[in-house]
Design an enzyme around this catalytic site. Structure first.
Site, PDB file in Angstrom:
ATOM      1  N   GLY A 117      11.864  50.009  -1.761  1.00 21.64           N
ATOM      2  CA  GLY A 117      12.838  49.484  -2.715  1.00 21.64           C
ATOM      3  C   GLY A 117      12.695  49.961  -4.142  1.00 21.64           C
ATOM      4  O   GLY A 117      13.455  49.524  -5.015  1.00 21.64           O
ATOM      5  N   GLY A 118      11.766  50.865  -4.419  1.00 20.70           N
ATOM      6  CA  GLY A 118      11.579  51.348  -5.782  1.00 20.70           C
ATOM      7  C   GLY A 118      12.823  52.000  -6.339  1.00 20.70           C
ATOM      8  O   GLY A 118      13.295  51.660  -7.436  1.00 20.70           O
ATOM      9  N   ARG A 146      10.170  47.825   7.912  1.00 16.79           N
ATOM     10  CA  ARG A 146      10.271  48.288   6.531  1.00 16.79           C
ATOM     11  C   ARG A 146      11.530  47.734   5.854  1.00 16.79           C
ATOM     12  O   ARG A 146      11.540  47.465   4.652  1.00 16.79           O
ATOM     13  CB  ARG A 146      10.273  49.816   6.482  1.00 16.79           C
ATOM     14  CG  ARG A 146       8.906  50.420   6.762  1.00 16.79           C
ATOM     15  CD  ARG A 146       8.980  51.939   6.941  1.00 16.79           C
ATOM     16  NE  ARG A 146       9.602  52.636   5.850  1.00 16.79           N
ATOM     17  CZ  ARG A 146       9.014  52.963   4.697  1.00 16.79           C
ATOM     18  NH1 ARG A 146       7.752  52.613   4.496  1.00 16.79           N
ATOM     19  NH2 ARG A 146       9.661  53.621   3.765  1.00 16.79           N
ATOM     20  N   ASP A 185      16.513  59.837  -0.099  1.00 16.34           N
ATOM     21  CA  ASP A 185      15.082  60.059  -0.344  1.00 16.34           C
ATOM     22  C   ASP A 185      14.426  60.194   1.026  1.00 16.34           C
ATOM     23  O   ASP A 185      13.878  59.241   1.572  1.00 16.34           O
ATOM     24  CB  ASP A 185      14.498  58.884  -1.129  1.00 16.34           C
ATOM     25  CG  ASP A 185      13.038  59.090  -1.506  1.00 16.34           C
ATOM     26  OD1 ASP A 185      12.685  60.232  -1.845  1.00 16.34           O
ATOM     27  OD2 ASP A 185      12.263  58.130  -1.436  1.00 16.34           O
ATOM     28  N   CYS A 238       8.859  63.671  -1.496  1.00 17.12           N
ATOM     29  CA  CYS A 238       7.569  63.663  -2.198  1.00 17.12           C
ATOM     30  C   CYS A 238       6.674  64.750  -1.600  1.00 17.12           C
ATOM     31  O   CYS A 238       5.503  64.526  -1.312  1.00 17.12           O
ATOM     32  CB  CYS A 238       6.901  62.284  -2.143  1.00 17.12           C
ATOM     33  SG  CYS A 238       6.634  61.643  -0.489  1.00 17.12           S
TER      34      CYS A 238
END
Length: 407
Positions: A117-118, A146, A185, A238
């Site tokens: 949730g960032g 999740r 993402d 990432c």
């Protein structure tokens, strides 16, 4: 870095940024990770001794890592613990949003792979600051366990315009042409997290990189129909791998019908421009590894006849409460609203010790309070509700959100 062959890491970094920059990054990987948080602009809090994250006005670099679990303001949604590099995605989003033609309509945004949730909370804050109530944000996570974490984090953040779903990207793609902006993402080989995630180190292999690149392209192809023509797709990972970053973005542009947006990534301090996006690498930035790029959809999109409700949301905004018999029991989520209902219920301010007991779901009681439902505050920020029965209080903090560590 235990368990990772340093020569292998060096090869990865050389491929990503060249031999000269790789030496700087390799040295950074031998050092501890930085600590950063992003403040909720609608539940302001201060951090003494902190520094601002270069690309996020609400981001703060902390001098050391506190025990966030034992800070009641963390549970009140006053801030989110997020790596500073991940905040760069929000910065690109905000900059592109300034150039986007909203034309007085409700802007529809999808965060496709949203847990924990960032980035969702960053998008929610950015949208509300820019558009007020004029947006709808769908946060999706395909893995149910999740998705439950995502739902809780969205509730604590407190924005009522966020919907949480748990579907495959292919199902999201059924909302043809529905979304103005999609953030993807995507799952990746995780090289950027080697410094702080032992599992990312353990799971890495060249085969993993190939599998991730193929999975990323499937995800993009599956969700692409949901983006309207002229809409924006932000792509982030990432990892440092070209196959998962630039190559995937170029593939999407060529095969799905889009154009790569020429964003000036070198205006963000320490960010390394690539063919299609920007790469954040430890040693050049304080945070971990991150890649971000943006596409504009040029291919025509169909017209959806569906709404997000067709995706069977796990959460659709903030629930005010539930009726049980003669009682209307207020929801903990309602207390955490960015516009808390402080005029609807009597409030009681508690000290830190009492706040932690409340969050631990221990019994608490303060004399002289009115009977019925009370909103518990810590430093003026709502934590949730209790029901005052006269001689005792029923603690209404959700069981699944209680502090489990010894307080």
């Amino acid at each position: 870095m235990q368990g990772l062959d340093e020569r292998q890491l060096q090869d990865i970094l050389v491929r990503a940024v060249g031999a000269g920059k790789a030496a700087v990054a390799l040295e950074a990987f031998r050092k501890p990770s930085s600590v950063s948080v992003r403040i909720n602009p609608f539940k302001q809090v201060s951090f003494e001794g902190s520094r601002e994250v270069p690309w996020c006005g609400y981001g703060r670099m902390l001098p050391e890592r506190p025990v966030f679990t034992l800070d009641p303001l963390f549970h009140a949604g006053c801030y989110y613990v997020q790596d500073s590099s991940a905040m760069a995605v929000g910065r690109v989003f905000r900059d592109l949003l300034l150039e986007y033609d909203v034309s007085g309509r409700t802007l529809k945004v999808l965060d496709l792979c949203a847990a924990p949730g960032g980035k969702t909370t960053d998008l929610a804050a950015s949208l509300r600051l820019a558009l007020g109530n004029g947006f709808e944000l769908v946060a999706n996570e395909v893995i149910r366990s999740r998705a439950a974490v995502l739902s809780d984090n969205v509730a604590v953040w407190g924005d009522p315009n966020v919907i949480v779903t748990s579907v495959d990207p292919r199902d999201a793609g059924r909302l043809e042409g529905y979304f103005d902006i999609i953030l993807s993402d995507v799952p990746c080989s995780g090289e950027g997290m080697f410094r702080k995630d032992a599992k990312a180190v353990e799971d890495w292999s060249e085969e993993t990189v190939k599998l991730c690149a193929a999975r990323q392209r499937r995800i993009l192809a599956d969700v692409w129909p949901a983006l309207r023509q002229g809409g924006l797709l932000l792509y982030s990972t990432c990892t440092f791998e070209e196959a998962e970053n630039d190559s995937s973005v170029e593939w999407a542009a060529a095969e799905l019908g889009g154009e790569i947006i020429d964003y000036k990534y070198d205006t963000l301090p320490g960010v390394i421009p690539t063919r299609t996006g920007g790469l954040l690498v430890p040693g050049f930035v304080e945070g971990e590894g991150q890649f971000v790029a943006a596409l504009r959809k040029t291919a025509p999109a169909g017209k959806t006849r569906l709404l997000p409700d067709a995706l069977k949301p796990l959460r659709s905004g903030l629930v005010k409460g539930v009726r049980k018999g003669q009682d209307f029991i207020p929801s903990a989520d309602w207390a955490l609203n960015i516009e808390p209902p402080v005029d609807e219920y009597p409030t009681v301010e508690v000290d830190r010790e009492t706040a932690l007991k409340y969050l631990h779901r221990d019994g608490i009681f303060i004399e002289g309070q009115p009977e019925g439902f009370l909103m518990v505050l810590y430093e003026g920020h709502p934590l949730g509700f209790v029901k005052n029965l006269g001689r005792r209080w029923n603690n209404l903090h959700p069981q699944n959100r209680r502090i489990r560590m010894d307080i």
